[in-house]
Design a protein around this motif. Structure first.
Motif, PDB file in Angstrom:
ATOM      1  N   HIS A  73      52.962  80.326  50.907  1.00 31.40           N
ATOM      2  CA  HIS A  73      52.732  79.021  51.541  1.00 31.40           C
ATOM      3  C   HIS A  73      52.199  77.948  50.579  1.00 31.40           C
ATOM      4  O   HIS A  73      52.242  76.766  50.912  1.00 31.40           O
ATOM      5  CB  HIS A  73      51.762  79.170  52.707  1.00 31.40           C
ATOM      6  CG  HIS A  73      52.315  79.952  53.856  1.00 31.40           C
ATOM      7  ND1 HIS A  73      53.061  79.375  54.859  1.00 31.40           N
ATOM      8  CD2 HIS A  73      52.231  81.282  54.160  1.00 31.40           C
ATOM      9  CE1 HIS A  73      53.412  80.309  55.729  1.00 31.40           C
ATOM     10  NE2 HIS A  73      52.930  81.470  55.330  1.00 31.40           N
ATOM     11  N   ARG A  74      51.658  78.359  49.436  1.00 31.68           N
ATOM     12  CA  ARG A  74      51.107  77.412  48.463  1.00 31.68           C
ATOM     13  C   ARG A  74      50.136  76.399  49.098  1.00 31.68           C
ATOM     14  O   ARG A  74      50.315  75.184  48.961  1.00 31.68           O
ATOM     15  CB  ARG A  74      52.246  76.657  47.770  1.00 31.68           C
ATOM     16  CG  ARG A  74      53.275  77.568  47.128  1.00 31.68           C
ATOM     17  CD  ARG A  74      52.830  77.986  45.755  1.00 31.68           C
ATOM     18  NE  ARG A  74      53.604  79.109  45.240  1.00 31.68           N
ATOM     19  CZ  ARG A  74      53.672  79.456  43.956  1.00 31.68           C
ATOM     20  NH1 ARG A  74      53.019  78.745  43.056  1.00 31.68           N
ATOM     21  NH2 ARG A  74      54.350  80.508  43.576  1.00 31.68           N
ATOM     22  N   PRO A  75      49.110  76.853  49.804  1.00 30.15           N
ATOM     23  CA  PRO A  75      48.166  75.921  50.427  1.00 30.15           C
ATOM     24  C   PRO A  75      47.329  75.203  49.374  1.00 30.15           C
ATOM     25  O   PRO A  75      47.207  75.667  48.243  1.00 30.15           O
ATOM     26  CB  PRO A  75      47.286  76.836  51.292  1.00 30.15           C
ATOM     27  CG  PRO A  75      47.292  78.134  50.547  1.00 30.15           C
ATOM     28  CD  PRO A  75      48.697  78.252  50.004  1.00 30.15           C
TER      29      PRO A  75
ATOM     30  N   PRO B 216      46.868  71.542  53.654  1.00 33.18           N
ATOM     31  CA  PRO B 216      47.204  72.890  54.103  1.00 33.18           C
ATOM     32  C   PRO B 216      46.162  73.901  53.634  1.00 33.18           C
ATOM     33  O   PRO B 216      45.749  73.896  52.468  1.00 33.18           O
ATOM     34  CB  PRO B 216      48.571  73.149  53.473  1.00 33.18           C
ATOM     35  CG  PRO B 216      48.634  72.229  52.303  1.00 33.18           C
ATOM     36  CD  PRO B 216      47.781  71.042  52.615  1.00 33.18           C
ATOM     37  N   VAL B 217      45.736  74.759  54.551  1.00 28.02           N
ATOM     38  CA  VAL B 217      44.656  75.712  54.275  1.00 28.02           C
ATOM     39  C   VAL B 217      45.076  77.108  54.680  1.00 28.02           C
ATOM     40  O   VAL B 217      45.698  77.307  55.733  1.00 28.02           O
ATOM     41  CB  VAL B 217      43.379  75.319  55.050  1.00 28.02           C
ATOM     42  CG1 VAL B 217      42.297  76.393  54.911  1.00 28.02           C
ATOM     43  CG2 VAL B 217      42.840  73.978  54.568  1.00 28.02           C
ATOM     44  N   LEU B 218      44.735  78.089  53.838  1.00 32.65           N
ATOM     45  CA  LEU B 218      44.833  79.500  54.219  1.00 32.65           C
ATOM     46  C   LEU B 218      43.443  79.993  54.548  1.00 32.65           C
ATOM     47  O   LEU B 218      42.484  79.702  53.831  1.00 32.65           O
ATOM     48  CB  LEU B 218      45.412  80.346  53.090  1.00 32.65           C
ATOM     49  CG  LEU B 218      45.302  81.858  53.372  1.00 32.65           C
ATOM     50  CD1 LEU B 218      46.637  82.538  53.305  1.00 32.65           C
ATOM     51  CD2 LEU B 218      44.300  82.526  52.435  1.00 32.65           C
ATOM     52  N   LEU B 219      43.320  80.747  55.627  1.00 30.80           N
ATOM     53  CA  LEU B 219      42.045  81.294  56.065  1.00 30.80           C
ATOM     54  C   LEU B 219      42.118  82.816  56.030  1.00 30.80           C
ATOM     55  O   LEU B 219      43.018  83.407  56.633  1.00 30.80           O
ATOM     56  CB  LEU B 219      41.734  80.807  57.483  1.00 30.80           C
ATOM     57  CG  LEU B 219      40.544  81.432  58.210  1.00 30.80           C
ATOM     58  CD1 LEU B 219      39.250  81.212  57.449  1.00 30.80           C
ATOM     59  CD2 LEU B 219      40.449  80.875  59.623  1.00 30.80           C
ATOM     60  N   ALA B 220      41.191  83.454  55.317  1.00 31.37           N
ATOM     61  CA  ALA B 220      41.201  84.909  55.210  1.00 31.37           C
ATOM     62  C   ALA B 220      39.842  85.490  55.565  1.00 31.37           C
ATOM     63  O   ALA B 220      38.829  85.152  54.941  1.00 31.37           O
ATOM     64  CB  ALA B 220      41.601  85.338  53.795  1.00 31.37           C
TER      65      ALA B 220
END
Length: 218
Positions: free
Chosen positions: A46-48, A3-7
Motif C-alpha cells: 500500500h505504500r502508506p 494514508p496510514v497503516l495501523l498494526a
C-alpha cells in the motif's frame, strides 16, 4: 490525504486507534495488520505515508518491523505505539529510524498531531514519552553531556529551530514560523545535528526536551 497503516495484535486497540484517526478527514487508514510481518507486507503493498506500529507484536515485533519498513519503503515514516511498561523498547528505538513515539493511553489529540507531524516530514514525541525517556537516562542520549551545555553552543536561531523540531514541526512549518525558506531550515538542521552529535530529528527532539526548550505536559 494521509494514508496510514495501523498494526497492533489487539483488535480492540486497532479499533480504538482507527476511530480516533477517523475524526480527522485528512487521515485515511488504508490497511491494518495483526502482527509485524503482516505490517511489512502491507506497507510494501500500500505504500502508506505513515505506519503506526505497536512495539510488542507476534512474528516480528514493532522495532524489527519498523527497521525493515524503513529499509524497504523509506518513504513510509514509522511511529511507535508504546506503553510505560516498555521502557527498554523506547530507549532501543531512539536510534532505529522511528519518527515518532506515542502512548496508547495518551491524549487522542496527540495521536492525530503525531501522524500529521511525521507525515509532514517532522518528528513527534508524546510529551509523557519524552519525559519518561529522560527519567530513564534516555539510552544513548543519557550518555551525552548535559543538554543545556550542548544547546548552549548553538546560535539563537539554531535554538529556535531545535525547539520547533522538538515540538514536532516539519521543515516547511518551521520555515513559515520563522520566516525562512525551507532550504535555509535544512541548513540549520544540518548544523544542529552536527553540533549536538545526533543522527536524526527524534534524537534532536530529545535534546530539546532535556534542555527545556519544549514545553510538555506532565
Amino acid at each position: 490525504m494521509i494514508p496510514v497503516l495501523l498494526a497492533d495484535d489487539e483488535a480492540m486497540i486497532r479499533a480504538g486507534v482507527r476511530a480516533i484517526l477517523a475524526t480527522d478527514p485528512e487521515i485515511d487508514v488504508v490497511a491494518e495488520a495483526g502482527d509485524g510481518r503482516e505490517a511489512v507486507e502491507l506497507v510494501r503493498a500500500h505504500r502508506p505515508r505513515v505506519a503506526l506500529l505497536d512495539i510488542r507484536m507476534p512474528r516480528l515485533d514493532g522495532l524489527a518491523a519498523g527497521a525493515e519498513i524503513r529499509r524497504l519503503v523509506p518513504e513510509t515514516e514509522v511511529v511507535m505505539l508504546t506503553t510505560f511498561g516498555e521502557d527498554d523498547y523506547i530507549a532501543r528505538a531512539l536510534g532505529d529510524g522511528a519518527s515518532g513515539f506515542l502512548l496508547k493511553s495518551g491524549d487522542p489529540r496527540e495521536l492525530i498531531a503525531g501522524v500529521r507531524a511525521v507525515a509532514g516530514g517532522g518528528a513527534y514525541l508524546s510529551p509523557r514519552v519524552a519525559r519518561r525517556v529522560l527519567e530513564l537516562g534516555g539510552g544513548r542520549m543519557g550518555k551525552r553531556p548535559a543538554a543545556r551545555e550542548l544547546t548552549g553552543g548553538l546560535t539563537e536561531r539554531e535554538r529556535e529551530v531545535l525547539a520547533l523540531v522538538g515540538a514536532g514541526l516539519s521543515n516547511a512549518e518551521i520555515g513559515r514560523r520563522l520566516f525562512l525558506v525551507e532550504g535555509t531550515v535544512k541548513g540549520y538542521l544540518s548544523s544542529i545535528f552536527t553540533r549536538l552529535g545526533v543522527r536524526n530529528r527524534v534524537q534532536a527532539a530529545i535534546v530539546a526536551y532535556e534542555a527545556g526548550l519544549v514545553d510538555g505536559d506532565a
